[in-house]
Write a protein that holds these residues in place. Structure first.
Motif, short mmCIF file in Angstrom:
data_model
loop_
_atom_site.label_atom_id
_atom_site.label_comp_id
_atom_site.label_asym_id
_atom_site.label_seq_id
_atom_site.Cartn_x
_atom_site.Cartn_y
_atom_site.Cartn_z
N UNK A 163 0.70 -1.14 0.24
CA UNK A 163 0.12 -0.31 -0.22
C UNK A 163 0.79 1.19 -0.18
N UNK A 164 1.76 1.58 0.70
CA UNK A 164 2.91 2.40 0.91
C UNK A 164 3.97 2.96 0.06
N UNK A 165 4.54 1.71 0.01
CA UNK A 165 5.65 2.30 -1.08
C UNK A 165 4.94 2.95 -3.10
N UNK A 166 3.98 2.20 -3.37
CA UNK A 166 3.13 3.30 -4.77
C UNK A 166 3.49 4.18 -4.37
N UNK A 167 2.94 4.62 -3.09
CA UNK A 167 2.63 6.17 -3.02
C UNK A 167 3.86 6.83 -2.64
N UNK A 168 4.91 6.59 -2.21
CA UNK A 168 6.32 6.13 -2.10
C UNK A 168 7.06 7.27 -3.38
N UNK A 169 6.69 6.41 -4.26
CA UNK A 169 7.29 6.45 -5.18
C UNK A 169 6.57 7.29 -6.28
N UNK A 170 5.22 7.65 -6.08
CA UNK A 170 4.49 8.85 -6.69
C UNK A 170 5.14 9.76 -5.99
N UNK A 171 5.08 10.09 -4.98
CA UNK A 171 4.99 11.04 -4.27
C UNK A 171 6.99 11.80 -4.87
N UNK A 172 7.83 11.00 -5.20
CA UNK A 172 8.49 10.77 -5.25
C UNK A 172 9.42 11.27 -6.42
N UNK A 173 8.38 10.75 -7.60
CA UNK A 173 8.39 11.14 -9.26
C UNK A 173 7.85 12.46 -9.54
N UNK A 174 7.31 13.07 -8.37
CA UNK A 174 6.33 13.94 -8.54
C UNK A 174 7.39 14.91 -7.70
N UNK A 175 8.40 14.68 -6.98
CA UNK A 175 9.45 15.95 -6.09
C UNK A 175 10.31 16.18 -7.22
N UNK A 176 10.38 14.77 -7.78
CA UNK A 176 11.46 15.19 -8.43
C UNK A 176 11.64 15.38 -10.28
N UNK B 225 9.49 18.50 -9.96
CA UNK B 225 9.45 19.65 -9.09
C UNK B 225 10.26 20.19 -9.51
N UNK B 226 11.67 19.39 -9.30
CA UNK B 226 12.93 19.79 -9.18
C UNK B 226 13.52 19.79 -10.37
N UNK B 227 13.26 20.22 -11.07
CA UNK B 227 13.65 20.40 -12.31
C UNK B 227 14.39 22.43 -12.73
N UNK B 228 13.44 22.71 -11.79
CA UNK B 228 13.28 24.00 -11.79
C UNK B 228 13.40 24.56 -10.89
N UNK B 229 13.51 25.40 -10.18
CA UNK B 229 14.39 25.84 -8.30
C UNK B 229 12.63 25.65 -7.66
#
Length: 162
Positions: A54-67, A69-73
């Motif tokens: 249940x949780x790891x897929x949510x973490x993966x989505x979160x980390x993808x979103x953060x990555x 977002x991080x292409x810009x300041x």
């Protein structure tokens, strides 16, 4: 790229053994009989199966979103939002695991509860006695050696380059 792969493999390696590591740590803090030890193993396996499913897929989505977002300041508000979301994941894991943890703790005898509550204090006292007389460099060297020794227990002997 090699370092990222190594870090990813190391993280996966440790994560896939967290049930064992958690059991090892807790059983080093309190003397368990065979049925208590098995009950702890079962509860940890159940918790980590839920977490993986249940949780790891949510973490993966979160980390993808953060990555992405991080292409810009990244703004302070984005960092704060990410921190709050991460704290929410921790809260959800605690809420999910707390009932099983409470039931496991209820099954401990009074002497075991006392042993469990005294263990961190004893560990801290031993660590203080062992490390406080060392200077910063000696503590760093000792910590590095202990880390390498623990890794080698799992991987076998490392070469100087590793």
């Amino acid at each position: 790229m090699a370092l990222a792969s190594l870090a990813s493999c190391g993280t996966q390696f440790v994560y896939n053994r967290l049930d064992w590591l958690t059991h090892y740590y807790l059983s080093s803090q309190v003397s368990l009989d065979g049925s208590q030890s098995q009950e702890l193993r079962d509860r940890l396996q159940s918790f980590f199966a839920w977490h993986r499913r249940n949780e790891l897929p949510r973490y993966a989505t979160f980390l993808d979103r953060m990555a992405n977002d991080a292409v810009r300041p990244v703004s302070v508000s984005q960092i704060e939002s990410g921190r709050r979301e991460g704290e929410g994941y921790v809260r959800e894991a605690v809420v999910h695991g707390a009932p099983d943890a409470a039931r496991w703790l209820e099954d401990l005898r009074p002497a075991q509860m006392e042993e469990l509550s005294d263990s961190p204090e004893e560990d801290e006292r031993g660590s203080r006695e062992e490390n406080c007389d060392l200077d910063v460099e000696e503590r760093r060297e000792k910590s590095t050696r202990r880390f390498i020794d623990n890794v080698e227990k799992w991987t076998g002997d490392l070469t100087g380059g590793q």
